[in-house]
Design a protein around this motif. Structure first.
Motif, PDB file in Angstrom:
ATOM      1  N   ILE A 211       0.835  -1.268   0.026  1.00  0.00           N
ATOM      2  CA  ILE A 211       0.048   0.097  -0.046  1.00  0.00           C
ATOM      3  C   ILE A 211       0.969   1.315   0.048  1.00  0.00           C
ATOM      4  O   ILE A 211       1.546   1.710   0.901  1.00  0.00           O
ATOM      5  CB  ILE A 211      -0.770   0.041   1.235  1.00  0.00           C
ATOM      6  CG1 ILE A 211      -1.633  -1.278   1.327  1.00  0.00           C
ATOM      7  CG2 ILE A 211      -1.848   1.161   1.190  1.00  0.00           C
ATOM      8  CD1 ILE A 211      -2.908  -1.482   0.315  1.00  0.00           C
TER       9      ILE A 211
ATOM     10  N   ASN B 196       1.221   4.678   0.391  1.00  0.00           N
ATOM     11  CA  ASN B 196       0.436   5.766   1.106  1.00  0.00           C
ATOM     12  C   ASN B 196       0.769   7.239   0.579  1.00  0.00           C
ATOM     13  O   ASN B 196      -0.081   8.215   0.654  1.00  0.00           O
ATOM     14  CB  ASN B 196       0.852   5.954   2.751  1.00  0.00           C
ATOM     15  CG  ASN B 196       0.043   4.753   3.240  1.00  0.00           C
ATOM     16  OD1 ASN B 196      -1.118   4.603   3.104  1.00  0.00           O
ATOM     17  ND2 ASN B 196       0.408   4.183   4.156  1.00  0.00           N
TER      18      ASN B 196
ATOM     19  N   ASN C 198      -3.620   4.636   3.500  1.00  0.00           N
ATOM     20  CA  ASN C 198      -4.321   4.051   2.379  1.00  0.00           C
ATOM     21  C   ASN C 198      -4.550   2.483   2.913  1.00  0.00           C
ATOM     22  O   ASN C 198      -5.272   1.712   2.309  1.00  0.00           O
ATOM     23  CB  ASN C 198      -3.548   3.878   1.057  1.00  0.00           C
ATOM     24  CG  ASN C 198      -3.480   5.035   0.300  1.00  0.00           C
ATOM     25  OD1 ASN C 198      -4.805   5.769   0.383  1.00  0.00           O
ATOM     26  ND2 ASN C 198      -2.753   5.634  -0.324  1.00  0.00           N
ATOM     27  N   SER C 199      -3.944   1.850   3.670  1.00  0.00           N
ATOM     28  CA  SER C 199      -4.127   0.533   4.648  1.00  0.00           C
ATOM     29  C   SER C 199      -5.410   0.609   5.277  1.00  0.00           C
ATOM     30  O   SER C 199      -6.039  -0.344   4.965  1.00  0.00           O
ATOM     31  CB  SER C 199      -2.871   0.372   5.557  1.00  0.00           C
ATOM     32  OG  SER C 199      -1.614   0.562   4.941  1.00  0.00           O
TER      33      SER C 199
ATOM     34  N   ALA D  89      -7.958   0.295   2.778  1.00  0.00           N
ATOM     35  CA  ALA D  89      -7.954  -0.948   2.140  1.00  0.00           C
ATOM     36  C   ALA D  89      -8.841  -1.784   3.126  1.00  0.00           C
ATOM     37  O   ALA D  89      -9.574  -2.642   2.493  1.00  0.00           O
ATOM     38  CB  ALA D  89      -6.794  -1.380   1.830  1.00  0.00           C
TER      39      ALA D  89
ATOM     40  N   PRO E 119      -2.223  -5.289   8.468  1.00  0.00           N
ATOM     41  CA  PRO E 119      -1.373  -4.271   7.967  1.00  0.00           C
ATOM     42  C   PRO E 119      -0.088  -4.131   8.783  1.00  0.00           C
ATOM     43  O   PRO E 119      -0.028  -4.292  10.053  1.00  0.00           O
ATOM     44  CB  PRO E 119      -2.124  -2.675   8.076  1.00  0.00           C
ATOM     45  CG  PRO E 119      -2.802  -2.784   9.540  1.00  0.00           C
ATOM     46  CD  PRO E 119      -3.256  -4.338   9.448  1.00  0.00           C
TER      47      PRO E 119
ATOM     48  N   THR F 202       2.958  -2.838   4.036  1.00  0.00           N
ATOM     49  CA  THR F 202       2.436  -3.872   3.418  1.00  0.00           C
ATOM     50  C   THR F 202       1.277  -4.346   4.227  1.00  0.00           C
ATOM     51  O   THR F 202       0.823  -4.002   5.237  1.00  0.00           O
ATOM     52  CB  THR F 202       3.291  -5.134   3.272  1.00  0.00           C
ATOM     53  OG1 THR F 202       3.754  -5.406   4.619  1.00  0.00           O
ATOM     54  CG2 THR F 202       4.462  -4.823   2.454  1.00  0.00           C
TER      55      THR F 202
ATOM     56  N   GLU G  44      -7.637  -3.995  -5.889  1.00  0.00           N
ATOM     57  CA  GLU G  44      -6.977  -3.576  -7.011  1.00  0.00           C
ATOM     58  C   GLU G  44      -7.679  -2.444  -7.910  1.00  0.00           C
ATOM     59  O   GLU G  44      -7.291  -1.528  -8.242  1.00  0.00           O
ATOM     60  CB  GLU G  44      -5.994  -4.535  -7.489  1.00  0.00           C
ATOM     61  CG  GLU G  44      -5.007  -3.983  -8.590  1.00  0.00           C
ATOM     62  CD  GLU G  44      -4.303  -5.075  -9.480  1.00  0.00           C
ATOM     63  OE1 GLU G  44      -2.956  -4.759  -9.668  1.00  0.00           O
ATOM     64  OE2 GLU G  44      -4.879  -6.104  -9.437  1.00  0.00           O
TER      65      GLU G  44
ATOM     66  N   PHE H  79      -8.625   0.599  -6.204  1.00  0.00           N
ATOM     67  CA  PHE H  79      -7.850   1.521  -6.028  1.00  0.00           C
ATOM     68  C   PHE H  79      -7.326   2.262  -7.335  1.00  0.00           C
ATOM     69  O   PHE H  79      -6.883   3.351  -7.373  1.00  0.00           O
ATOM     70  CB  PHE H  79      -6.415   0.986  -5.386  1.00  0.00           C
ATOM     71  CG  PHE H  79      -6.390   1.124  -3.844  1.00  0.00           C
ATOM     72  CD1 PHE H  79      -6.354   2.431  -3.040  1.00  0.00           C
ATOM     73  CD2 PHE H  79      -7.024   0.007  -2.799  1.00  0.00           C
ATOM     74  CE1 PHE H  79      -6.249   2.428  -1.839  1.00  0.00           C
ATOM     75  CE2 PHE H  79      -6.807  -0.089  -1.759  1.00  0.00           C
ATOM     76  CZ  PHE H  79      -6.703   1.066  -1.034  1.00  0.00           C
TER      77      PHE H  79
ATOM     78  N   THR I 156      -1.212   3.066  -6.239  1.00  0.00           N
ATOM     79  CA  THR I 156      -1.207   2.899  -4.859  1.00  0.00           C
ATOM     80  C   THR I 156      -1.330   1.477  -4.570  1.00  0.00           C
ATOM     81  O   THR I 156      -0.443   1.430  -3.236  1.00  0.00           O
ATOM     82  CB  THR I 156      -2.712   3.803  -4.219  1.00  0.00           C
ATOM     83  OG1 THR I 156      -2.777   4.875  -4.905  1.00  0.00           O
ATOM     84  CG2 THR I 156      -2.793   3.799  -2.876  1.00  0.00           C
ATOM     85  N   PHE I 157      -1.864   0.708  -5.058  1.00  0.00           N
ATOM     86  CA  PHE I 157      -1.970  -0.719  -4.762  1.00  0.00           C
ATOM     87  C   PHE I 157      -1.423  -1.736  -5.454  1.00  0.00           C
ATOM     88  O   PHE I 157      -1.426  -1.718  -6.709  1.00  0.00           O
ATOM     89  CB  PHE I 157      -3.498  -1.035  -4.753  1.00  0.00           C
ATOM     90  CG  PHE I 157      -3.933  -2.446  -4.105  1.00  0.00           C
ATOM     91  CD1 PHE I 157      -4.362  -2.529  -2.730  1.00  0.00           C
ATOM     92  CD2 PHE I 157      -3.919  -3.521  -4.823  1.00  0.00           C
ATOM     93  CE1 PHE I 157      -4.755  -3.620  -2.195  1.00  0.00           C
ATOM     94  CE2 PHE I 157      -4.243  -4.898  -4.135  1.00  0.00           C
ATOM     95  CZ  PHE I 157      -4.655  -4.801  -2.932  1.00  0.00           C
TER      96      PHE I 157
END
Length: 366
Positions: free
Chosen positions: A31, A33, A65-66, A69, A116, A122, A147, A150, A306-307
């Motif tokens: 991820i 960020n 972003n983690s 997700a 996370p 990751t 995916e 994102f 991002t992903f």
């Protein structure tokens, strides 16, 4: 008994076993960020112009972003997609439930794990189930859905950033044009092209006049000592000195040929430098915005994906649980301590029955 219980649970088919083997395949994703943060601010920071980000009206984005997700993976929309694609209503037999949709969503969320790692950026995505093939397929499908989501977010973010940069470029161009017009009007009003050059020329001229006056004073003083004040040459030099003084006063206080006076030049110099400094700042912002705009146009995904999938889930060979050996040990130890407690309790009761006085007290006869 616990050993027999464990053996029976192992021999029964997984869907009928009261203690089936569970499998948890995992996928590893990265991820990023920083990619969703303000690209312009990052670029300005790297070029030593971070303080201009606020002036440009572009700020970096925040948040993890983690965490995003995790929210997306366990959202109702994502869970319902997984349930429909893998027919999980039938797999987990929730159609007969009082609240079938809610029950199924809760069950899937409990089985879906997201761990996370902030240090590496990751995210481990796993799914626990008795069917290792199904669990692996669900993990990889979850990764694919994330995916895709994102990719949409990156695309929208890049489009928004491009539009923002275009608008900022127009705004800065307007500001630069206004400042340039202001500077031209300033030059026309006072008849100067560059205040610093004008001040230097004024200073040179004033110093020349003062030097000439000092020279005349010296000559007059020398001639007065030798010939007296009646010498016509002295009168000429005094007239020349008065002419120089008049010229000096004009330069310092009144100005000449439409030019400002020396006294006005200090204020004009400050104003001149202020306007040039404002133009320079706006030009620097414009250059930075233009560079970022060109970078944004060259890529469809902004500052980078991002992903990113690092490792897809594989069908696990080993179970993740339960540990029947640990269960046997725990139950055996618990039974042992319970038996000791029962033995002490039994012995206490036997001793109590053999004591008539205590039995009378216990019956309330005393």
């Amino acid at each position: 008994y616990i050993l027999i219980y464990s053996i029976i649970s192992l021999k029964l088919p997984p869907e009928k076993s009261f203690l089936p083997n569970l499998y948890t395949p995992q996928s590893l994703v990265l991820i990023n960020n920083s990619s969703s943060s303000g690209g312009l601010s990052s670029m300005l920071d790297s070029s030593g112009l971070g303080s201009l980000a606020a002036l440009a009206g572009v700020s970096s984005g925040g948040g993890s972003n983690s965490a995003l997700a995790e929210k997306l993976a366990k959202s109702n929309t994502m869970i319902d997609k997984l349930a429909a694609e893998f027919n999980l209503h039938e797999v987990y037999n929730t159609r007969e439930s009082k609240f079938p949709v809610t029950t199924l969503r809760t069950s899937i969320r409990e089985k879906l794990t997201l761990e996370p790692d902030e240090a590496t950026g990751t995210l481990e995505i796993g799914y626990e189930d008795i069917d290792r093939d199904l669990a692996t397929a669900i993990v990889n499908r979850t990764v694919k859905l994330l995916e895709t989501e994102f990719d949409k977010i990156d695309s929208i973010s890049n489009k928004s950033q491009k539009e923002l940069l275009e608008q900022k470029l127009v705004d800065v161009e307007v500001q630069i044009a206004a400042l340039e017009d202001r500077y031209v009007a300033f030059q026309k009003k006072y008849g100067i092209l560059d205040a610093s050059v004008m001040i230097e020329a004024f200073t040179t001229q004033v110093m020349g006049l003062k030097t000439a006056m000092i020279t005349l004073d010296a000559e007059v003083e020398a001639m007065t000592t030798r010939a007296g004040m009646d010498n016509p040459i002295i009168s000429d030099k005094l007239r020349s000195k008065r002419a120089l003084e008049a010229s000096l006063k004009t330069l310092e206080e009144e100005g000449k040929y439409g030019l400002p006076s020396m006294q006005e030049m200090s204020g004009l110099y400050i104003e001149d430098e202020r306007i040039k400094r404002e133009i320079e700042v706006q030009a620097t912002i414009y250059k930075s915005l233009l560079e970022q705009y060109e970078v944004t146009k060259l890529t469809d995904r902004g500052t980078g994906p991002t992903f990113q999938v690092i490792e897809k889930a594989e069908i696990p060979e080993m179970k993740s649980g339960p540990s029947r050996g640990k269960l046997c040990i725990i139950v055996t130890m618990a039974a042992f301590f319970l038996s000791l407690f029962g033995a002490f309790l039994l012995e206490f009761w036997q001793n109590l029955k053999q004591d008539p006085q205590r039995m009378k007290k216990l019956r309330g006869e005393v």
